[in-house]
Design a protein around this motif. Structure first.
Motif, PDB file in Angstrom:
ATOM      1  N   SER A  33       0.806  -1.223   0.000  1.00 56.45           N
ATOM      2  CA  SER A  33       0.000   0.000   0.000  1.00 56.45           C
ATOM      3  C   SER A  33       0.839   1.272   0.000  1.00 56.45           C
ATOM      4  CB  SER A  33      -0.942   0.001   1.205  1.00 56.45           C
ATOM      5  OG  SER A  33      -0.218  -0.097   2.415  1.00 56.45           O
ATOM      6  N   ARG A  34       2.105   1.193   0.447  1.00 52.69           N
ATOM      7  CA  ARG A  34       2.935   2.402   0.476  1.00 52.69           C
ATOM      8  C   ARG A  34       3.373   2.836  -0.926  1.00 52.69           C
ATOM      9  NH1 ARG A  34       7.836   1.219   4.027  1.00 52.69           N
ATOM     10  NH2 ARG A  34       7.677  -0.759   2.892  1.00 52.69           N
ATOM     11  N   LEU A  35       3.135   1.974  -1.919  1.00 54.66           N
ATOM     12  CA  LEU A  35       3.374   2.388  -3.300  1.00 54.66           C
ATOM     13  C   LEU A  35       2.180   3.142  -3.880  1.00 54.66           C
ATOM     14  CD1 LEU A  35       5.266  -0.696  -4.738  1.00 54.66           C
ATOM     15  CD2 LEU A  35       6.131   1.640  -4.579  1.00 54.66           C
ATOM     16  N   MET A  36       1.209   3.393  -3.039  1.00 54.33           N
ATOM     17  CA  MET A  36       0.057   4.222  -3.386  1.00 54.33           C
ATOM     18  C   MET A  36      -0.638   3.707  -4.644  1.00 54.33           C
ATOM     19  SD  MET A  36       0.115   6.128  -0.829  1.00 54.33           S
ATOM     20  CE  MET A  36       1.217   6.687   0.458  1.00 54.33           C
ATOM     21  N   ARG A  44      17.116  -4.175  -1.908  1.00 57.70           N
ATOM     22  CA  ARG A  44      16.220  -3.033  -1.754  1.00 57.70           C
ATOM     23  C   ARG A  44      14.784  -3.509  -1.548  1.00 57.70           C
ATOM     24  NH1 ARG A  44      20.533  -1.157  -1.704  1.00 57.70           N
ATOM     25  NH2 ARG A  44      21.374   0.708  -2.724  1.00 57.70           N
ATOM     26  N   ASP A  45      14.134  -2.884  -0.577  1.00 55.59           N
ATOM     27  CA  ASP A  45      12.693  -2.999  -0.441  1.00 55.59           C
ATOM     28  C   ASP A  45      12.112  -1.748  -1.081  1.00 55.59           C
ATOM     29  OD1 ASP A  45      10.050  -3.172   0.205  1.00 55.59           O
ATOM     30  OD2 ASP A  45      10.325  -3.248   2.376  1.00 55.59           O
ATOM     31  N   VAL A  46      11.695  -1.871  -2.337  1.00 54.16           N
ATOM     32  CA  VAL A  46      11.210  -0.693  -3.075  1.00 54.16           C
ATOM     33  C   VAL A  46       9.732  -0.491  -2.757  1.00 54.16           C
ATOM     34  CG1 VAL A  46      12.930  -0.728  -4.895  1.00 54.16           C
ATOM     35  CG2 VAL A  46      10.922  -2.195  -5.112  1.00 54.16           C
ATOM     36  N   GLY A  47       9.441  -0.360  -1.468  1.00 48.61           N
ATOM     37  CA  GLY A  47       8.060  -0.352  -1.008  1.00 48.61           C
ATOM     38  C   GLY A  47       7.428   1.002  -0.865  1.00 48.61           C
ATOM     39  N   THR A  48       8.143   2.075  -1.167  1.00 47.21           N
ATOM     40  CA  THR A  48       7.553   3.413  -1.179  1.00 47.21           C
ATOM     41  C   THR A  48       7.800   4.032  -2.545  1.00 47.21           C
ATOM     42  OG1 THR A  48       9.550   4.553  -0.411  1.00 47.21           O
ATOM     43  CG2 THR A  48       8.060   3.664   1.288  1.00 47.21           C
ATOM     44  N   VAL A  49       7.051   5.069  -2.863  1.00 40.70           N
ATOM     45  CA  VAL A  49       7.231   5.733  -4.155  1.00 40.70           C
ATOM     46  C   VAL A  49       8.641   6.292  -4.254  1.00 40.70           C
ATOM     47  CG1 VAL A  49       6.450   7.643  -5.617  1.00 40.70           C
ATOM     48  CG2 VAL A  49       4.769   6.231  -4.391  1.00 40.70           C
ATOM     49  N   ASP A  50       9.144   6.889  -3.174  1.00 35.44           N
ATOM     50  CA  ASP A  50      10.502   7.434  -3.196  1.00 35.44           C
ATOM     51  C   ASP A  50      11.541   6.341  -3.434  1.00 35.44           C
ATOM     52  OD1 ASP A  50       9.915  10.138  -2.852  1.00 35.44           O
ATOM     53  OD2 ASP A  50       9.912   9.996  -0.667  1.00 35.44           O
ATOM     54  N   ALA A  51      11.430   5.226  -2.682  1.00 37.88           N
ATOM     55  CA  ALA A  51      12.402   4.140  -2.824  1.00 37.88           C
ATOM     56  C   ALA A  51      12.322   3.514  -4.214  1.00 37.88           C
ATOM     57  CB  ALA A  51      12.167   3.086  -1.752  1.00 37.88           C
ATOM     58  N   TYR A  52      11.115   3.381  -4.743  1.00 40.89           N
ATOM     59  CA  TYR A  52      10.922   2.810  -6.078  1.00 40.89           C
ATOM     60  C   TYR A  52      11.557   3.706  -7.143  1.00 40.89           C
ATOM     61  CZ  TYR A  52       8.442   1.206 -10.251  1.00 40.89           C
ATOM     62  OH  TYR A  52       8.140   0.748 -11.510  1.00 40.89           O
ATOM     63  N   TRP A  53      11.297   4.996  -7.062  1.00 41.36           N
ATOM     64  CA  TRP A  53      11.871   5.940  -8.025  1.00 41.36           C
ATOM     65  C   TRP A  53      13.389   5.940  -7.936  1.00 41.36           C
ATOM     66  CZ3 TRP A  53      14.824  10.289  -6.813  1.00 41.36           C
ATOM     67  CH2 TRP A  53      15.117  11.144  -7.873  1.00 41.36           C
ATOM     68  N   GLU A  54      13.913   5.991  -6.729  1.00 37.05           N
ATOM     69  CA  GLU A  54      15.361   6.070  -6.545  1.00 37.05           C
ATOM     70  C   GLU A  54      16.062   4.823  -7.070  1.00 37.05           C
ATOM     71  OE1 GLU A  54      18.623   7.003  -3.005  1.00 37.05           O
ATOM     72  OE2 GLU A  54      16.557   6.485  -2.480  1.00 37.05           O
ATOM     73  N   ALA A  55      15.501   3.637  -6.778  1.00 38.98           N
ATOM     74  CA  ALA A  55      16.141   2.400  -7.225  1.00 38.98           C
ATOM     75  C   ALA A  55      16.163   2.296  -8.743  1.00 38.98           C
ATOM     76  CB  ALA A  55      15.419   1.203  -6.621  1.00 38.98           C
ATOM     77  N   ASN A  56      15.100   2.754  -9.401  1.00 37.31           N
ATOM     78  CA  ASN A  56      15.090   2.741 -10.862  1.00 37.31           C
ATOM     79  C   ASN A  56      16.052   3.773 -11.443  1.00 37.31           C
ATOM     80  OD1 ASN A  56      12.965   0.892 -12.284  1.00 37.31           O
ATOM     81  ND2 ASN A  56      11.950   1.596 -10.418  1.00 37.31           N
ATOM     82  N   ILE A  57      16.071   4.970 -10.891  1.00 36.74           N
ATOM     83  CA  ILE A  57      16.971   6.007 -11.398  1.00 36.74           C
ATOM     84  C   ILE A  57      18.425   5.625 -11.156  1.00 36.74           C
ATOM     85  CG2 ILE A  57      17.709   8.412 -11.096  1.00 36.74           C
ATOM     86  CD1 ILE A  57      15.150   8.088 -12.718  1.00 36.74           C
ATOM     87  N   ASP A  58      18.717   4.932 -10.052  1.00 35.64           N
ATOM     88  CA  ASP A  58      20.087   4.482  -9.787  1.00 35.64           C
ATOM     89  C   ASP A  58      20.643   3.629 -10.922  1.00 35.64           C
ATOM     90  OD1 ASP A  58      20.349   5.779  -7.379  1.00 35.64           O
ATOM     91  OD2 ASP A  58      19.946   4.014  -6.142  1.00 35.64           O
ATOM     92  N   LEU A  59      19.764   2.937 -11.636  1.00 38.06           N
ATOM     93  CA  LEU A  59      20.207   2.070 -12.722  1.00 38.06           C
ATOM     94  C   LEU A  59      20.789   2.854 -13.891  1.00 38.06           C
ATOM     95  CD1 LEU A  59      17.212  -0.447 -12.769  1.00 38.06           C
ATOM     96  CD2 LEU A  59      19.471  -0.793 -11.753  1.00 38.06           C
ATOM     97  N   THR A  60      20.551   4.159 -13.947  1.00 37.04           N
ATOM     98  CA  THR A  60      21.085   4.977 -15.039  1.00 37.04           C
ATOM     99  C   THR A  60      22.513   5.433 -14.775  1.00 37.04           C
ATOM    100  OG1 THR A  60      20.279   7.104 -14.143  1.00 37.04           O
ATOM    101  CG2 THR A  60      18.744   5.820 -15.484  1.00 37.04           C
ATOM    102  N   ASP A  61      23.055   5.166 -13.576  1.00 34.49           N
ATOM    103  CA  ASP A  61      24.431   5.559 -13.273  1.00 34.49           C
ATOM    104  C   ASP A  61      25.408   4.838 -14.206  1.00 34.49           C
ATOM    105  OD1 ASP A  61      23.452   7.101 -11.240  1.00 34.49           O
ATOM    106  OD2 ASP A  61      24.056   5.737  -9.628  1.00 34.49           O
ATOM    107  N   VAL A  62      26.578   5.431 -14.390  1.00 36.84           N
ATOM    108  CA  VAL A  62      27.610   4.796 -15.208  1.00 36.84           C
ATOM    109  C   VAL A  62      27.962   3.430 -14.640  1.00 36.84           C
ATOM    110  CG1 VAL A  62      29.981   4.978 -16.033  1.00 36.84           C
ATOM    111  CG2 VAL A  62      28.520   7.007 -15.985  1.00 36.84           C
ATOM    112  N   ASN A  63      28.148   3.349 -13.338  1.00 38.09           N
ATOM    113  CA  ASN A  63      28.354   2.083 -12.647  1.00 38.09           C
ATOM    114  C   ASN A  63      27.253   1.927 -11.602  1.00 38.09           C
ATOM    115  OD1 ASN A  63      30.871   1.169 -13.896  1.00 38.09           O
ATOM    116  ND2 ASN A  63      31.787   2.939 -12.894  1.00 38.09           N
ATOM    117  N   PRO A  64      26.097   1.403 -11.990  1.00 39.61           N
ATOM    118  CA  PRO A  64      24.966   1.319 -11.062  1.00 39.61           C
ATOM    119  C   PRO A  64      25.233   0.319  -9.943  1.00 39.61           C
ATOM    120  CG  PRO A  64      24.475   0.141 -13.083  1.00 39.61           C
ATOM    121  CD  PRO A  64      25.769   0.853 -13.314  1.00 39.61           C
ATOM    122  N   PRO A  65      24.590   0.520  -8.775  1.00 38.42           N
ATOM    123  CA  PRO A  65      24.791  -0.414  -7.664  1.00 38.42           C
ATOM    124  C   PRO A  65      24.250  -1.809  -7.937  1.00 38.42           C
ATOM    125  CG  PRO A  65      23.038   1.156  -7.150  1.00 38.42           C
ATOM    126  CD  PRO A  65      23.687   1.634  -8.414  1.00 38.42           C
TER     127      PRO A  65
END
Length: 435
Positions: A28-31, A272-293
């Protein structure tokens, strides 16, 4: 990517085990992202669903008998599983079972908790007769070799082995926390404690449960039957089953760093527990890094999923101000970048970005259509949303919050019903700065 049917042969412990994936939670925290789908079915990483990580870990670990328990708004999840995970073959002693809540044991109850979801399918587990059962949460993003955890479980003689990850104590109060002794035996299991216990030798760190458990199957069945007969139980692994074994049996912690899978490009264990909108957005955007986590390009530990048949991504127009381009971005198949630009953004399958449109740190789910001249910054856009021409999001916090779901950190979630609502009048500040 190689054919999943040609994945490495199962190791001895994996060959005799089954994975039971708990995938019934809403999240539910993903609204509004979970208004139409369960959390495990939420899209992640450009082409996958969250559940693909647990399933891929099981397959890559050599486990070839898998069951997935579903419940909340399961249609999207079941359809994905049927399309993307239909390659298991009975003649190779493999199985893949989808287990919707169907009142198999009681004619009055759906799944009452995580333990009850397994209990209601005991007959299926007994038919498969696995020596060990690996219980998995279907809503986390990580790469892990379960075979290593299975080996520890057997070697330690534990009744249950609980996979744990170390977090700073001040960040651990939102998790189920295990207290351990010097030998790694669990001495207490605490649900979201205000003052989490430290780790022996690491007093500033705590061990958080990852919701991954290994049992000898017959022992697990006995425990679940006792729990089902207890009218005071909430029938949950974290709240009831594991604490009871800690008190009455032998529970052992497995450290995630001992079984996490990292490529040469990854520098630290990733979970990652991508259980909030912020965490979900951040984890996806992190994948765009040159060397993603998180390395999704690791061919030695691929993330299997349903691969849609779509044409390649297309970039068109080469005029000043109207150039199809993507910088530090992931662009999936079927996308058309038509005179627009994306910067540090992640575009799922079939996104269409029209002329003069601009994306900055945007996560666009499949089928999103971004109209001419629109500007979107720090957004998550749900599937099949049509962004009208000229829409600006991410530049006016007040207007964003009035129309869409805006988090405290400024990430904006956009769905089609939000866009279809009448546009509210923008509050006009008075001369003293009030609304």
């Amino acid at each position: 990517m190689r054919d999943p049917a040609q994945a490495p042969a199962p190791s001895p412990w994996a060959r005799s085990a089954m994975a039971f994936v708990l995938a019934g939670g809403r999240g539910s925290r993903l609204m509004e992202l979970t208004d139409r789908r369960a959390k495990p079915a939420v899209f992640f990483g450009g082409k996958s669903r969250i559940i693909d990580f647990a399933l891929s870990n099981a397959l890559n670990s050599g486990i070839r008998r898998v069951a997935v328990a579903t419940q909340y708004k399961a249609h999207s999840l079941i359809r994905h599983l049927q399309r993307g995970w239909n390659f298991f073959r009975a003649e190779r002693n493999e199985s893949f079972d989808i287990l919707p809540a169907s009142q198999r044991v009681s004619e009055h109850n759906w799944y009452l908790g995580t333990a009850d979801a397994v209990y209601q399918n005991i007959d299926i587990i007994e038919d498969l007769a696995p020596r060990h059962t690996v219980i998995l949460a279907g809503d986390h993003v990580y790469k892990m070799d379960y075979e290593r955890m299975l080996r520890q479980h057997v070697d330690s003689g534990a009744d249950v082995t609980v996979s744990c990850i170390a977090f700073p104590r001040e960040q651990s109060s939102g998790f189920g926390i295990v207290a351990v002794d010097e030998a790694g035996r669990i001495t207490d299991f605490l649900e979201k404690p205000k003052d989490p216990p430290g780790i022996p030798g690491q007093p500033d760190m705590s061990l958080a449960s990852m919701g991954i458990y290994v049992f000898e199957t017959q022992y697990m069945i006995e425990v679940l039957r006792r729990d089902a007969a207890d009218p005071h139980s909430s029938h949950d692994f974290g709240k009831d089953i594991i604490p009871r074994i800690v008190q009455e049996g032998r529970a052992v912690a497995h450290r995630f760093e001992g079984s996490c899978v990292m490529s040469a490009q990854e520098t630290a264990p990733y979970w990652r527990d991508v259980g909030t909108v912020d965490a979900y957005w951040e984890a996806n955007i992190d994948l765009t890094d040159v060397n993603p986590p998180l390395d999704l390009y690791d061919r030695d530990w691929p993330i299997w999923t349903h691969a849609e048949v779509v044409p390649p991504a297309k970039f068109v127009h080469d005029e000043i101000g109207r150039r199809g381009e993507a910088i530090s971005s992931l662009v999936s198949g079927g996308c058309i970048i038509s005179g627009g630009s994306a910067r540090r953004s992640l575009l799922f399958t079939g996104v269409h970005l029209h002329s003069y449109a601009r994306l900055d740190q945007a996560v666009l789910l499949p089928g999103v259509d971004v109209g001419r001249g629109a500007r979107l910054s720090r957004v998550v856009v749900d599937r099949d949303v049509h962004i009208p021409p000229g829409l600006v999001v991410g530049e006016d916090p007040v207007l964003d919050a009035a129309r869409f779901r805006r988090t405290e950190s400024g990430v904006v979630l956009i769905t089609q019903p939000m866009l279809d609502r009448p546009i509210p009048d923008r509050p006009i500040p008075d001369r003293f700065g009030g609304a």
